[in-house]
Structure formats: structure tokens, C-alpha cells
Design an enzyme around this catalytic site. Structure first.
Site, PDB file in Angstrom:
ATOM      1  N   HIS A  46       0.830  -1.220   0.000  1.00 34.61           N
ATOM      2  CA  HIS A  46       0.000   0.000   0.000  1.00 34.61           C
ATOM      3  C   HIS A  46       0.861   1.265   0.000  1.00 34.61           C
ATOM      4  O   HIS A  46       0.571   2.230   0.703  1.00 34.61           O
ATOM      5  CB  HIS A  46      -0.973  -0.003   1.170  1.00 34.61           C
ATOM      6  CG  HIS A  46      -2.149  -0.908   0.948  1.00 34.61           C
ATOM      7  ND1 HIS A  46      -3.105  -0.656  -0.017  1.00 34.61           N
ATOM      8  CD2 HIS A  46      -2.505  -2.058   1.552  1.00 34.61           C
ATOM      9  CE1 HIS A  46      -4.012  -1.620   0.005  1.00 34.61           C
ATOM     10  NE2 HIS A  46      -3.663  -2.493   0.940  1.00 34.61           N
ATOM     11  N   ASP A  48       0.925  -4.776   5.208  1.00 37.23           N
ATOM     12  CA  ASP A  48      -0.142  -5.684   4.787  1.00 37.23           C
ATOM     13  C   ASP A  48      -0.231  -5.731   3.265  1.00 37.23           C
ATOM     14  O   ASP A  48       0.224  -4.820   2.574  1.00 37.23           O
ATOM     15  CB  ASP A  48      -1.494  -5.247   5.368  1.00 37.23           C
ATOM     16  CG  ASP A  48      -1.892  -3.844   4.928  1.00 37.23           C
ATOM     17  OD1 ASP A  48      -1.026  -2.938   4.973  1.00 37.23           O
ATOM     18  OD2 ASP A  48      -3.065  -3.629   4.553  1.00 37.23           O
ATOM     19  N   GLU A  49      -0.820  -6.820   2.777  1.00 33.81           N
ATOM     20  CA  GLU A  49      -1.153  -6.967   1.352  1.00 33.81           C
ATOM     21  C   GLU A  49       0.012  -6.576   0.443  1.00 33.81           C
ATOM     22  O   GLU A  49      -0.125  -5.736  -0.446  1.00 33.81           O
ATOM     23  CB  GLU A  49      -2.420  -6.169   1.027  1.00 33.81           C
ATOM     24  CG  GLU A  49      -3.630  -6.679   1.819  1.00 33.81           C
ATOM     25  CD  GLU A  49      -4.926  -5.949   1.529  1.00 33.81           C
ATOM     26  OE1 GLU A  49      -4.870  -4.767   1.159  1.00 33.81           O
ATOM     27  OE2 GLU A  49      -6.003  -6.564   1.668  1.00 33.81           O
ATOM     28  N   VAL A  50       1.147  -7.213   0.674  1.00 31.35           N
ATOM     29  CA  VAL A  50       2.350  -6.923  -0.116  1.00 31.35           C
ATOM     30  C   VAL A  50       2.279  -7.770  -1.390  1.00 31.35           C
ATOM     31  O   VAL A  50       3.004  -8.774  -1.549  1.00 31.35           O
ATOM     32  CB  VAL A  50       3.627  -7.208   0.698  1.00 31.35           C
ATOM     33  CG1 VAL A  50       4.861  -6.677  -0.042  1.00 31.35           C
ATOM     34  CG2 VAL A  50       3.539  -6.564   2.079  1.00 31.35           C
ATOM     35  N   ASP A  80      -1.471 -10.142   8.123  1.00 33.45           N
ATOM     36  CA  ASP A  80      -1.838 -11.063   7.036  1.00 33.45           C
ATOM     37  C   ASP A  80      -0.643 -11.697   6.342  1.00 33.45           C
ATOM     38  O   ASP A  80      -0.715 -12.846   5.895  1.00 33.45           O
ATOM     39  CB  ASP A  80      -2.741 -10.363   6.010  1.00 33.45           C
ATOM     40  CG  ASP A  80      -2.144  -9.083   5.471  1.00 33.45           C
ATOM     41  OD1 ASP A  80      -1.768  -9.029   4.292  1.00 33.45           O
ATOM     42  OD2 ASP A  80      -2.039  -8.106   6.239  1.00 33.45           O
TER      43      ASP A  80
END
Length: 452
Positions: A92, A148-150, A199
């Protein structure tokens, strides 16, 4: 056991990457947050932070000034809300890597969300961002560093080459960057503990996670925004993290912004159920297993997506969720208390869309077919709604301008007000044409020629 003892920290998340409120509005809502049971804020500044020097290009047009940041912190202190700043440092990173001058630090060229962890310049960049944020938050006990969400991690050329070495894998690549970021925080700001979203850690084998050294450096925040989250699975995950050496764990729920990328109205029931599940998770483990909970309120799914529910729209949901955490559940007395807090007679929303979708669908409208009785159901309500909505549009714009900056007002009106006005106008036009003089109304289905 009451909710207050299950979650001693209850932080409201302010996602400023879309429709950031003016400081004057925050001055109005911080006392309400406190009254409803919050005792902290997780502020995700993104491009609203007043970055300076070589980072100045990250600032949005209406970024807060340093004096406004200090005013926000002062208002938070007055209302007994402890502030935890959030700086994205891995995934992000769109608001950073969208800039041409920094695009070379992307993990993959076409995806501006993920930072290349192999470049020394990458760590220097996020280190400088962290240091500037901490300069204006000198007393912060925690700093959230995202992670997160890499997405697409391991897909860049440098990563591909690194992964060819036998001992290397994506989990190790992820952990090495998290460790580097956390080490920077602790070296430069030893009184501040880094927090991370969990996550990217969930599926890493226990032995690898334990050996990485990361559990001694950060506190993971387990996030799940669903209404039917797996309570037993979360308990097992907490157990795993504790075995790996994480000393403190956090939970993250959602009070808005998690049910649809373009959601305009907050479905309170969904978010209430999410918090009821988190209460079960907290009760499932030993006391104080969870340091606290963050009630996230997402404003965009990422930097480039449309706005979802605005903060004022999500306040009733926030009130329900906070009070439920505080009281350990949501009974009629809690509902009454929330309605009294907000000055609202009811939290329920009703509408007439079932008549439109059931008896005047796009199929019917194209063919100008409608049951005469349905006209009596739909037309008066549509006319009334159009009149009220048109009158309200001007008032709504004025109210939005009091809370938000001009670019957010323009975007929200174009996305949410103008289309609905046009849809109502078109609906009434189609109703008029379907109800007008013409050939006898035919059945939309084929005539089989058979008697009933």
C-alpha cells in the site's frame, strides 16, 4: 465479563487517504468517540501528512500543516484518546510509488503498491518517512508500520534472482524487510513499539517465524472484517503467534469501509456481527491476550479506488460497535443508549427498491411493461424521493464543505448524488412511458396456449 476488560485499548481508525476531515470536524467528533468508549486513535495519514524536504512531493493538495497535526494531537489529549500514527512501509505504498521520481523503487514496474525490499534506497525512504512522522509524535508508545497486502512480492527481477538461492523464499524476504523497518524504528525511537498488520505472517511456518527475530521486534495486529469470522481459527492463530514469541497481540475489526469498494451507506448489522465475533475471540483466550482492538474505518480500498462510506455516515455504526465492545454485547438497552447518544429515533433503514427490482426491472423498462398496481406503489415514492433528494442535495453539499476539503466534496457528489438523481429522473420518465397510452400490456413470458 464486560467488553472493557476484554479490550483495554479501543482505537478508532482514521483513514485519511480519502475524504480527510477538516480539523474543525475532528474537534466535534473526538468528544463523541471518547463518550462512546474509545480511548485511542490509529491515524493513517498517508498523503495528508506534511512531509518536508525531499519527501514534500508526497503531500496531498490539502495536507495538514504541522500546526494542524499538533492541534489534532492536542484535541486527542483533551479527549483522552491516545494517538498511534500509521506509516505504510512495504505494501500500500501507492501514494509514494505513484510519483515518477520514486517509481524505480517498485517491486514490479506496473504495480505501485509494493516497495522493492532489495534496494538500500527503499529502506532509506521509509526510514525518512518514519522519522518525519515521529518528529511530530514524540511521545507515541506505538507506531504502526503497515506491511499488509504486499502483492507481487518476489515478482521483481532482483527478487527472482535472490529467490534462486536455495535457502531463500518469499517468507524470508518478507520477514527481512519487516525486521529492517522495525529495527530502524527501535534504533531511532527506542520508546516506541512497532505494530504490523498480520496477514503476511499468517501462513509462515512457526519455526521460520520464531527464528526470524521479528516476534521480538513487533506486535502483530490480527485483522478480520467479516461478519462470520472463524473464532476457533483466530484462537489457534493467536496461540501460534504466542508460541513464536510475540509478547503482545492486537485485534482489528471494522466499523465501515469493508463491505464494498463503492459502499455509500454503512450496513450496521454486518459490522455489529463482526464485533460480536471478536468479543468471542477475546473471551476464548487467556485474559490480556489481546492488548486492544482497532475499529478500522476504511475510506478507500487503496489510493486509486473510489470513496466508500464517509466518516459521518459511519458514525452510527461506530457507536454501535464501540458500545457493544464496552458492554460485552448488544441488547435493547445498548441500542437505546446509542440512539440517545446520537439523537436518532431509529438505526433502521427502509426502502422501496423491492418493487422496482421485482416489477419494473431493466427488462420491463426497455419494453415499457408494468402492472398498473405497481405504478401506484412506485411512482408516488419515487416522486417524493426525487423531491426530497433534490432539495437535500444543496444542503448536503454545504454540510460536506464544512467537514471536508473541496476535492473530496466534488468526488463524493459526482459518485453518489448525481447518479442517484439521474436514476430517479430516468425511473420516473420510464414509468410515465410505461403507463401512458399504448398497446395492451403483454406478458413478458411466452404464451404456451395451455389452460391453467
Amino acid at each position: 465479563m464486560s467488553g472493557s476488560s476484554l479490550f483495554k485499548m479501543r482505537l478508532v481508525h482514521l483513514d485519511l487517504k480519502g475524504a480527510p476531515p477538516k480539523v474543525s470536524y475532528l474537534a466535534e467528533v473526538f468528544p463523541l468517540f471518547h463518550a462512546l468508549g474509545a480511548n485511542g486513535l490509529l491515524i493513517e495519514y498517508e498523503d495528508m501528512f506534511p512531509y518536508k524536504g525531499h519527501l514534500r512531493l508526497l503531500r496531498a493538495q490539502h495536507a495538514y500543516s504541522p500546526s494542524e497535526i499538533k492541534e489534532i494531537l492536542h484535541l486527542a489529549t483533551l479527549n483522552e484518546l491516545e494517538v498511534v500514527p500509521l506509516v505504510q512501509t512495504f505494501g500500500h505504498m501507492e501514494f509514494v510509488l505513484k510519483h515518477e521520481a520514486l517509481a524505480h523503487l517498485r517491486e514490479v514496474a506496473f504495480f505501485p503498491n509494493t516497495l522493492n525490499p532489495h534496494e538500500a534506497e527503499s529502506l532509506a525512504l521509509v526510514g525518512a518517512m518514519i522519522d518525519q512522522v515521529m518528529e511530530l509524535h514524540p511521545g507515541a508508545r506505538w507506531l504502526h508500520v503497515g506491511c499488509d497486502e504486499v502483492y507481487y512480492l518476489g515478482e521483481g527481477e532482483a527478487s527472482r534472482q535472490w529467490l534462486q538461492q536455495e535457502q531463500n523464499n518469499k517468507a524470508r524476504l518478507c520477514l527481512s524487510h519487516v525486521k529492517a523497518v522495525a529495527s530502524h524504528v527501535l534504533a531511532r525511537h527506542p520508546a516506541t513499539k512497532p505494530l504490523v498488520w498480520d496477514d503476511m505472517l499468517r501462513d509462515i511456518p512457526e519455526d521460520q517465524l520464531s527464528a526470524s527475530g521479528v516476534p521480538q521486534l513487533v506486535e502483530p495486529m490480527l485483522w478480520d472484517y467479516t461478519a462470520d469470522l472463524d473464532v476457533h481459527g483466530k484462537a489457534l492463530l493467536m496461540e501460534k503467534y504466542q508460541k513464536c514469541g510475540f509478547r503482545q497481540l492486537w485485534a482489528a475489526s471494522a466499523f465501515k469501509g469493508a463491505t464494498g469498494v463503492s459502499q455509500a451507506l454503512t450496513p450496521i448489522e454486518h459490522h455489529l456481527r463482526n464485533h460480536m465475533q471478536w468479543l468471542q475471540v477475546a473471551a476464548h483466550g487467556p485474559a490480556d491476550t489481546l492488548q486492544g482492538i482497532v475499529l478500522t474505518g476504511w475510506q478507500r480500498y487503496d489510493h486509486f479506488s473510489v470513496l466508500c462510506e464517509l466518516l459521518p455516515v459511519g458514525i452510527p455504526s461506530l457507536a454501535v460497535c464501540l458500545q457493544s465492545l464496552l458492554q460485552g454485547g448488544f441488547a435493547e438497552d445498548v441500542k437505546t443508549r446509542v440512539e440517545n447518544f446520537l439523537g436518532m429515533p431509529s438505526l433502521e433503514i427502509t426502502g422501496f427498491t423491492r418493487y422496482v427490482t421485482g416489477w419494473f426491472s431493466s427488462y420491463h423498462r426497455r419494453r415499457k411493461l408494468i402492472h398498473p398496481v405497481m405504478i401506484q406503489h412506485i411512482q408516488p415514492q419515487a416522486l417524493s424521493l426525487l423531491g426530497r433528494w433534490s432539495a437535500l442535495a444543496g444542503e448536503l453539499e454545504a454540510a460536506l464543505r464544512r467537514v471536508f476539503y473541496p476535492d473530496a466534496v466534488e468526488e463524493w457528489l459526482e459518485e453518489n448524488v448525481q447518479p442517484s438523481l439521474q436514476q430517479l429522473q430516468q425511473l420516473l420518465q420510464d414509468l410515465g412511458e410505461a403507463a401512458g397510452p399504448g398497446p395492451p400490456m403483454a406478458s413478458p413470458g411466452p404464451d404456451t396456449g395451455q389452460e391453467p
